[in-house]
Design a protein around this motif. Structure first.
Motif, PDB file in Angstrom:
ATOM      1  N   GLY A 150      30.904  43.548  46.414  1.00 62.58           N
ATOM      2  CA  GLY A 150      31.005  44.413  47.473  1.00 62.58           C
ATOM      3  C   GLY A 150      30.914  43.856  48.945  1.00 62.58           C
ATOM      4  N   ILE A 151      31.170  42.629  48.915  1.00 59.02           N
ATOM      5  CA  ILE A 151      30.860  41.738  50.346  1.00 59.02           C
ATOM      6  C   ILE A 151      32.411  41.883  51.092  1.00 59.02           C
ATOM      7  N   PRO A 152      32.248  42.342  52.364  1.00 60.90           N
ATOM      8  CA  PRO A 152      33.460  42.665  52.929  1.00 60.90           C
ATOM      9  C   PRO A 152      33.841  41.157  53.279  1.00 60.90           C
ATOM     10  N   PRO A 153      35.330  41.071  53.633  1.00 60.81           N
ATOM     11  CA  PRO A 153      36.089  41.938  53.603  1.00 60.81           C
ATOM     12  C   PRO A 153      36.844  42.264  52.581  1.00 60.81           C
ATOM     13  N   MET A 154      36.584  41.986  51.237  1.00 63.10           N
ATOM     14  CA  MET A 154      37.087  42.173  50.052  1.00 63.10           C
ATOM     15  C   MET A 154      37.362  43.605  49.731  1.00 63.10           C
ATOM     16  N   PHE A 166      34.298  45.993  48.847  1.00 66.13           N
ATOM     17  CA  PHE A 166      33.432  46.683  49.896  1.00 66.13           C
ATOM     18  C   PHE A 166      34.008  47.944  50.193  1.00 66.13           C
TER      19      PHE A 166
END
Lengths: 489, 491
Positions: free
Chosen positions: B394-398, B401
């Motif tokens: 859930g790490i942006p920008p993936m 997220f």
């Protein structure tokens, strides 16, 4: 020229360059890779200098704005814009990144391709978080920074790098998700993520709501800064990171926390900020005194500077939550000053580490005999870190203490005592490393700084002194945004 | 013709039977049997998708309201078919190694999918039960398909036994519902519940409530939500990797859609039911993230992480507003894309013995340490897997997220703050084990020398892996259209 999206260019130029390096550099050697990346970061630096000229100092609103709708339903936009505070941070970033890359050319030999890619990504994300004029966009960049930094510590770090990389990532992520929760609450309630609009809406909230949101924001930024008691990840990360990683971590990344306070906590929740300011003061003074005492006892040069960073960041948080003009000016000045000074100190440590492969204070002694130029540069940064008048460090510490004095005299006095402690450990460090007889035989064969190191460090020393003598070079960009923050009080 | 609306399902089902027949009569004479059969099935899937697309927007019911066709079902079926297509593409290598029964594998996967499609359309408890069994029976066999491995047989057996128990519970629930309400039709049951909730005098019949809870329990079993998750790690570990991919993408997506449907079409208005959902969500989040911490087998770890993701999905259901349905479907799509990508990567791994022969057993191959050399030898593949893992964390920008973002948005909107806090904290813990894989890929020196990536003639998994990770990386571009399409399916 007026319609040229200069902020997007600043943000995405390193990203595009990283992509190009990733796709097309199968047979490139290390020199070419460094060449491309350094050129990119220098172009970025020139772009940011152009910003300085086009910038309207009197205007406190966001300038150079760009706006593309991303998720219209919740008012989330790709909105960019800068004010004076972000401008100086951007210039600091674009100034430090080329220096990091240039000085890594000698020390980084393996997996250079990944190294430059991660540095360019890092630059892109850091600038992105400074130019974001949208809360969600800021969060995306703010969080994405973890990825390249995790790799930089984990791949090119020291012996205990896995532990440090994990600790850095999970600690920061923990803070970020609380920020995320508060952010989602704001979006769900107000259906907009535009920072300028939110400033107007949120500051009218009653104090109960403000307190909760403030606390969630606070944990995230306090971990990033890092404030006592959330500071334990920083010494590990610094000691294990490669030199350039430490430089960028101390120079820019930990400033993001302070930037978050300035950009969000104070304008969004002014009442809660005043309500909690005593808490922040106490934590800041604990950080200043406690970490200075810890720094005194360190055996490792890098770890000592890392702890001194925590102490200096204590001045910044103290200045910010003094919530008056002097305090805020001092805090931002200290951010810039610490960004230059601690980066330079980490570079200095890198210089001797590359030659001796040790950072233990006990292994050094008598470096002045063999490395006179190095000793001179180190001295300037050491004195700036102590806060000697005439260096940028003095301006920052002086202004923050004045700011704090108006609000809470006892805290200001204790913080001033912290300055003395800072002088203690830095001078003692300098004495043990530079003076005395040469005990370690390796030192006999040491060479002084080479031309690249000398010019990088010399340039930084020049700036440190320049900002110390003529701080209004920076302060004039800060007047209007600082006043805008204070007017919300 | 009423039957016209079932043509997509029938195409899949009948072509599965045709594939079996072709294998029986011409199997020995066909030169490239697997290629022929696979392309046949691909044509069937594409035809089915085409028909679904061309009839998109038709709103009708068939067989005395036993089946429903609307935008929601058509959309879900299209996604399911796409996922089946992707799974078949990564299955080629397994089919080659499994010469004798390759046609059966393809046919069973298609039968399971047609069961899933019937399941989504069904609007009555009887066809619901029948199509769930049609899907499950095919899955039991598929889990045990790797006959050389005892683990695979174990997983098939375990899945069958526990699955039968859950079917029993489902039937018990159905009979309770029928006994106390006199109907098995979803719409009628929904009306009965709503009436009893709206009036002051009549309380919801205890028998009916019990029946609904039992039915929902069976669904929670199939979606592998805690505390009914026991089968998942074993089945994921034991089943052949491409079949695990099928479980984790196609079947998981189907069951999420079914859960959404059962919850929002029947149970939704029942007071107090959201408490059950909240409890399940919290349990799944905790068990998912804590269970995965100590796993050394990647497939097992992904199984536990899947339980955690189901926890997020159920947390979204518990919020039960319109945003939540959208968020849940978005989450399911993104999770399916991540799963299929990461399992495609695992399909690429092979275990070469020193003499050059290939070790087919799963034991060593999927230990986490086997990934240790990848970032040096195959930087692109390592990068793609890293993107997928960051996305899962859930790490942006993936994409991951945004999936979590929308779920949290609906949960916070419903003022379930503690649930949101638990969800984000477990996602921090779960970041630990995704990072662990990345650490092993990038930071560690190689441990096992035997396990390598087989890129020769194995373009299918490579293609799927790259599509999945690029989709996850650039998701920010797709987010608006995708959300618009998902919002549109309820109009």
């Amino acid at each position: 020229m007026d319609n040229f999206p200069i902020l997007s260019a600043l943000t995405f130029l390193p990203l595009i360059s990283a992509l190009i390096i990733f796709l097309f550099s199968k047979n490139a050697n290390n020199k070419q890779l460094f060449g491309i990346s350094i050129t990119t970061s220098l172009i970025n630096f020139i772009l940011s200098i152009l910003l300085l000229f086009g910038f309207d100092k009197v205007n406190a609103n966001f300038q150079f704005t760009e706006n593309i709708s991303l998720i219209p339903e919740y008012g989330i936009n790709y909105a960019l814009g800068i004010d004076g505070i972000s401008l100086v941070m951007i210039v600091l970033t674009t100034f430090l990144i080329p220096i990091c890359l240039i000085t890594s050319m000698n020390s980084i030999k393996n997996r250079v391709k990944e190294y430059v890619i991660f540095f360019l990504l890092l630059e892109s994300f850091v600038i992105g978080s400074f130019v974001a004029a949208d809360l969600v966009l800021f969060y995306i960049f703010f969080e994405a920074i973890l990825i390249p930094m995790f790799f930089i510590i984990g791949i090119w770090g020291g012996k205990n790098r896995n532990y440090a990389a994990y600790k850095f990532f999970l600690y920061t992520l923990f803070g970020s998700v609380l920020f995320l929760t508060a952010l989602i609450y704001i979006i769900a309630t107000y259906k907009t993520a535009d920072i300028a609009t939110l400033k107007l809406i949120l500051s009218q909230n009653n104090i109960e709501i403000q307190k909760w949101l403030w606390a969630a924001f606070f944990v995230s930024f306090a971990i990033k800064i890092p404030m006592f008691p959330f500071h334990t990840w920083l010494p590990d990360a610094h000691v294990q990171a490669p030199t350039a990683g430490s430089v960028i971590l101390a120079g820019v990344l930990i400033k993001l926390g302070a930037y978050g306070f300035l950009r969000f906590s104070l304008p969004f929740f002014p009442d809660a900020s005043i309500y909690f300011s005593q808490l922040v003061f106490i934590l800041s003074t604990i950080a200043i005194i406690y970490t200075s005492i810890i720094a005194l006892m360190q055996e490792d040069v890098k770890k000592m500077i890392a702890y001194s960073s925590v102490a200096h960041m204590g001045f910044i948080t103290m200045g910010i939550f003094a919530f008056n003009e002097q305090g805020l000016h001092g805090a931002i000045m200290q951010m810039i000053s610490h960004g230059l000074v601690s980066s330079a100190l980490f570079l200095c440590v890198g210089v001797i580490y590359d030659r001796m492969h040790t950072r233990q204070i006990i292994d050094f002694g008598g470096l002045t005999h063999k490395m006179p130029y190095y000793a001179m540069l180190f001295m300037i940064f050491m004195l700036a870190s102590v806060g000697l008048p005439g260096t940028s460090g003095f301006v920052g510490e002086f202004l923050t203490i004045i700011g704090a004095f108006q609000v809470n005299k006892i805290i200001a006095i204790i913080a001033a005592i912290g300055v003395i402690l800072g002088a203690c450990y830095m001078l003692w460090l300098y004495a043990r490393v530079m003076f005395g007889d040469i005990k370690n035989k390796k030192i006999e064969s040491l060479k002084d700084v080479n031309i690249i190191e000398f010019s990088a460090l010399g340039l930084m020393a020049f700036l440190v002194v320049l900002f110390g003598i003529y701080p209004s070079l920076i302060l004039r960009y800060l007047d209007s945004p600082v006043l805008a923050i204070i007017n919300l009080k | 013709m009423v039957i016209f609306n079932l043509i997509p399902e029938l195409i899949i089902f009948l072509s599965a039977l045709t594939i079996l027949m072709i294998d029986v009569f011409f199997g020995k004479n066909l030169k490239n049997k697997n290629i022929t059969l696979l392309s046949g099935s691909v044509i069937a899937i594409v035809a089915s998708i085409y028909i679904l697309l061309s009839s998109y927007g038709i709103n009708t019911d068939l067989f005395h309201k036993m089946f429903f066709v609307n935008k929601f079902t058509s959309f879900s079926k299209i996604i399911i078919l796409i996922l089946l297509l992707l799974t078949l593409i990564i299955s080629k290598k397994f089919l080659d190694s499994e010469k004798k029964f390759s046609a059966e594998v393809i046919a069973l996967m298609m039968i399971a999918t047609s069961g899933a499609m019937f399941l989504i359309s069904s609007n009555d408890l009887l066809p619901f039960y029948l199509s769930l069994e049609l899907q499950s029976l095919a899955l039991y066999i598929l889990a045990a398909m790797n006959r050389k491995s005892s683990e695979s047989s174990e997983s098939g057996m375990k899945y069958f036994l526990l699955g039968s128990v859950s079917s029993g519970i489902l039937l018990l629930g159905i009979s309770f519902i029928y006994g106390f309400s006199g109907t098995t039709n979803f719409t009628d049951i929904f009306t009965i519940i709503q009436d009893s909730m709206n009036s002051d005098t009549i309380i919801l019949n205890v028998g009916l409530a019990l029946g609904l809870i039992l039915v929902f329990t069976a669904i929670l079993f199939k979606i592998s939500a805690a505390p009914f998750h026991m089968w998942t790690p074993d089945v994921y570990q034991g089943a052949p990797t491409n079949i695990t991919a099928f479980f984790a993408s196609t079947i998981k997506f189907t069951m999420v859609i079914v859960t959404v449907k059962i919850y929002f079409y029947i149970i939704h208005s029942m007071n107090g039911f959201d408490q059950i959902l909240i409890l399940t969500a919290i349990l799944s989040l905790l068990i998912g993230c804590l269970g995965a911490l100590k796993q050394n087998n990647i497939k097992r770890m992904l199984a536990y992480s899947g339980i955690g993701h189901v926890g997020f999905i159920i947390a979204g259901l518990a919020a039960s507003n319109f945003e939540a349905i959208r968020a849940v479907i978005l989450y399911a799509i993104i999770y399916a894309s991540i799963s299929i990508g990461s399992f495609a990567m695992l399909v690429l791994l092979i275990n070469k013995r020193k003499d050059g022969s290939i070790d087919e057993s799963n034991k060593e191959k999927y230990s986490i340490d086997s990934l240790s050399k990848i970032s040096k030898n195959n930087p692109v593949i390592a990068l793609f897997l890293a993107i997928l893992l960051f996305s899962m964390a859930g790490i942006p920008p993936m994409a991951g997220f945004f999936a979590k973002f929308y779920i949290l948005l609906s949960v916070i909107k419903q003022e379930l703050y503690y649930l949101a806090i638990i969800a984000v904290l477990t996602s921090v813990i779960s970041a630990f084990y995704y990072l662990r894989i990345i650490k092993i890929m990038y930071f560690n020196e190689s441990v096992s020398k035997n396990i390598t990536i087989n890129k020769n003639n194995n373009y299918g998994p490579l293609l799927i892996l790259s599509i999945a990770s690029i989709f996850n990386l650039t998701f920010i571009i797709f987010i608006n259209p995708l959300i618009a399409v998902i919002a549109n399916i309820f109009s």
